[in-house]
Design an enzyme around this catalytic site. Structure first.
Site, PDB file in Angstrom:
ATOM      1  N   ALA A  86       8.394 -31.031  11.770  1.00  0.00           N
ATOM      2  CA  ALA A  86       7.756 -32.350  11.588  1.00  0.00           C
ATOM      3  C   ALA A  86       6.232 -32.233  11.673  1.00  0.00           C
ATOM      4  CB  ALA A  86       8.246 -33.320  12.654  1.00  0.00           C
ATOM      5  N   GLY A  87       5.759 -31.120  12.263  1.00  0.00           N
ATOM      6  CA  GLY A  87       4.312 -30.938  12.412  1.00  0.00           C
ATOM      7  C   GLY A  87       3.848 -30.979  13.867  1.00  0.00           C
ATOM      8  N   LEU A 119       1.015 -28.362  14.584  1.00  0.00           N
ATOM      9  CA  LEU A 119      -0.264 -28.753  13.970  1.00  0.00           C
ATOM     10  C   LEU A 119      -0.921 -29.868  14.788  1.00  0.00           C
ATOM     11  CD1 LEU A 119      -2.225 -28.652  11.467  1.00  0.00           C
ATOM     12  CD2 LEU A 119      -0.916 -30.601  10.602  1.00  0.00           C
ATOM     13  N   LYS A 141       4.110 -23.978  25.473  1.00  0.00           N
ATOM     14  CA  LYS A 141       5.325 -23.984  24.648  1.00  0.00           C
ATOM     15  C   LYS A 141       6.406 -23.394  25.550  1.00  0.00           C
ATOM     16  CE  LYS A 141       7.615 -23.972  20.582  1.00  0.00           C
ATOM     17  NZ  LYS A 141       7.792 -25.075  19.635  1.00  0.00           N
ATOM     18  N   LEU A 162      -2.291 -31.506   4.178  1.00  0.00           N
ATOM     19  CA  LEU A 162      -3.404 -30.551   4.157  1.00  0.00           C
ATOM     20  C   LEU A 162      -3.042 -29.370   3.265  1.00  0.00           C
ATOM     21  CD1 LEU A 162      -4.293 -30.723   7.962  1.00  0.00           C
ATOM     22  CD2 LEU A 162      -5.503 -31.831   6.063  1.00  0.00           C
TER      23      LEU A 162
HETATM   24  N1  LIG Z   1      -0.137 -32.368   7.377  1.00  0.00           N
HETATM   25  C1  LIG Z   1       0.420 -31.271   6.863  1.00  0.00           C
HETATM   26  N2  LIG Z   1       0.056 -30.844   5.614  1.00  0.00           N
HETATM   27  C2  LIG Z   1       0.596 -29.740   5.054  1.00  0.00           C
HETATM   28  N3  LIG Z   1       1.506 -28.961   5.672  1.00  0.00           N
HETATM   29  C3  LIG Z   1       1.898 -29.331   6.912  1.00  0.00           C
HETATM   30  C4  LIG Z   1       1.393 -30.490   7.552  1.00  0.00           C
HETATM   31  N4  LIG Z   1       1.964 -30.592   8.783  1.00  0.00           N
HETATM   32  C5  LIG Z   1       2.782 -29.531   8.898  1.00  0.00           C
HETATM   33  N5  LIG Z   1       2.746 -28.771   7.787  1.00  0.00           N
HETATM   34  C6  LIG Z   1       3.502 -27.514   7.558  1.00  0.00           C
HETATM   35  O1  LIG Z   1       4.860 -27.775   7.882  1.00  0.00           O
HETATM   36  C7  LIG Z   1       5.410 -26.687   8.600  1.00  0.00           C
HETATM   37  C8  LIG Z   1       5.920 -27.177   9.936  1.00  0.00           C
HETATM   38  O2  LIG Z   1       4.838 -27.581  10.771  1.00  0.00           O
HETATM   39  P1  LIG Z   1       4.846 -27.247  12.321  1.00  0.00           P
HETATM   40  O3  LIG Z   1       5.037 -25.781  12.516  1.00  0.00           O
HETATM   41  O4  LIG Z   1       3.643 -27.854  12.939  1.00  0.00           O
HETATM   42  O5  LIG Z   1       6.207 -28.004  12.748  1.00  0.00           O
HETATM   43  P2  LIG Z   1       6.883 -28.118  14.185  1.00  0.00           P
HETATM   44  O6  LIG Z   1       7.342 -29.513  14.335  1.00  0.00           O
HETATM   45  O7  LIG Z   1       5.937 -27.612  15.206  1.00  0.00           O
HETATM   46  O8  LIG Z   1       8.164 -27.167  14.091  1.00  0.00           O
HETATM   47  P3  LIG Z   1       8.998 -26.432  15.290  1.00  0.00           P
HETATM   48  O9  LIG Z   1      10.163 -27.300  15.592  1.00  0.00           O
HETATM   49  O10 LIG Z   1       9.406 -25.119  14.665  1.00  0.00           O
HETATM   50  O11 LIG Z   1       8.091 -26.230  16.456  1.00  0.00           O
HETATM   51  C9  LIG Z   1       4.316 -25.624   8.725  1.00  0.00           C
HETATM   52  O12 LIG Z   1       4.453 -24.690   7.694  1.00  0.00           O
HETATM   53  C10 LIG Z   1       3.052 -26.425   8.544  1.00  0.00           C
HETATM   54  O13 LIG Z   1       2.002 -25.637   8.027  1.00  0.00           O
HETATM   55 MG   LIG Z   2       6.124 -26.036  16.525  1.00  0.00          MG
END
Ligand SMILES: Nc1ncnc2c1ncn2[C@@H]1O[C@H](COP(=O)(O)OP(=O)(O)OP(=O)(O)O)[C@@H](O)[C@H]1O
Ligand SMILES: [Mg+2]
Ligand SMILES: C[C@H](N)[C@H](N)CCCCCC(=O)O
Length: 268
Positions: A22-23, A26, A46, A234
């Site tokens: 979900a991001g 980031l 983490k 992004l």
């Molecule tokens: N705003 C954004 N624009 C473009 N790509 C994005 C954006 N947000 C996240 N991504 C991409 O989506 C993917 C997942 O993002 P992220 O790793 O932050 O997710 P997460 O929720 O932390 O996942 P996890 O459950 O594995 O911890 C990554 O490849 C990231 O680069």
């Molecule tokens: Mg993550």
């Protein structure tokens, strides 16, 4: 007399999301960056990472150490310097559900051990802005009885130095309304406080993205859950399959800095 700036209130935030990818990472790195600029001493944790690289020292006798990209990014964006293991006490190699990875690697996760390790990390870092990133969504299990939601409850419990606030990252994609509303109910059912939610655009052109955003903003505002910021899609995060790992991490770091501009209001 020189005016003295009022002390910033200490904060402990738990970042959850509508799903894996979900991001959360980031947004976590972006929040650490914004908090650091606002004058906080920042530390990102983490607790459990599934999906690690094994770093070897070239000696075949040594098993090597596991490193996870999420934890490395949180370490990079923490201005309180700590060794890797303090940022990520439980690391598993396979990029799968953490309780299954733990079982496969014969290192089962237990809530009390996980809680103890997290409290140790938080006490060691002693930061004024503490950020804890979950894994996947709110109810991702650590074993057959407990989930990361239980860890969030423990870290906001009586032993906590300060109350814990949950931030929900909503990855904007079709289906996210249901996932967001379910997550909100489940977070509230544990008696935890939601500081707000962050909208994160996962696609350059989601159909009716603005209408989804407005709907969630209105409905969550009725429950007094504010939108903390909207991070746009992004493009710099798009990577070729053969991008070297260090370059990937640098791209994520640049993207997090850009994303932090959309979250500045949280600290003003
Ligand atoms: N705003 C954004 N624009 C473009 N790509 C994005 C954006 N947000 C996240 N991504 C991409 O989506 C993917 C997942 O993002 P992220 O790793 O932050 O997710 P997460 O929720 O932390 O996942 P996890 O459950 O594995 O911890 C990554 O490849 C990231 O680069
Ligand atoms: Mg993550
Ligand atoms: C490996 C992945 N990137 C995450 N770290 C873990 C996601 C677990 C999801 C479990 C589930 O809800 O089915």
């Amino acid at each position: 007399m020189t005016p003295v700036a009022p002390a910033l209130p200490n904060r402990r935030v738990f970042i959850t999301g509508t799903d894996t990818d979900a991001g959360k990472t980031l947004i976590s790195a972006a929040l650490l960056a914004a908090a650091g600029r606002a004058g906080y001493q920042t530390f990102g944790l983490k607790p459990v990472a599934a999906g690690c690289e094994r770093i070897t020292d070239g000696n075949a006798q040594h098993p090597g150490q596991l490193r996870n990209d999420d934890a490395l990014l949180l370490q990079r964006f923490s201005n309180v310097e700590q060794p890797y293991a303090i940022h990520n006490p439980f690391a598993f190699e396979a990029a799968i559900a953490p309780h299954i990875a733990a079982r496969q690697e014969q290192r089962p996760l237990k809530l009390d051990e996980l809680t103890r390790a997290c409290r140790h990390s938080l006490a060691t870092a002693n930061a004024s802005f503490e950020l804890i990133e979950g894994a996947g969504g709110w109810l991702v299990p650590i074993n057959t009885t407990h989930s990361l939601a239980d860890l969030a409850v423990e870290l906001g419990g009586d032993d906590a130095q300060q109350p814990l606030e949950v931030i929900l990252v909503v990855g904007l994609r079709l289906g996210c309304i249901n996932h967001a509303l379910l997550s909100v109910e489940a977070i509230h059912s544990r008696g935890l406080t939601l500081a707000g939610w962050v909208a994160n655009s996962l696609s350059p052109a989601m159909d009716v993205e603005q209408a989804n955003l407005e709907y969630l903003t209105d409905v969550l505002a009725q429950q007094h859950i504010p939108l903390l910021g909207h991070v746009p899609y992004l493009k710099m995060l798009e990577q070729a399959a053969d991008t070297p790992p260090q370059q990937l991490l640098d791209n994520k770091a640049n993207a997090a800095l850009r994303a932090s501009q959309s979250l500045e209001a949280m600290f003003s």
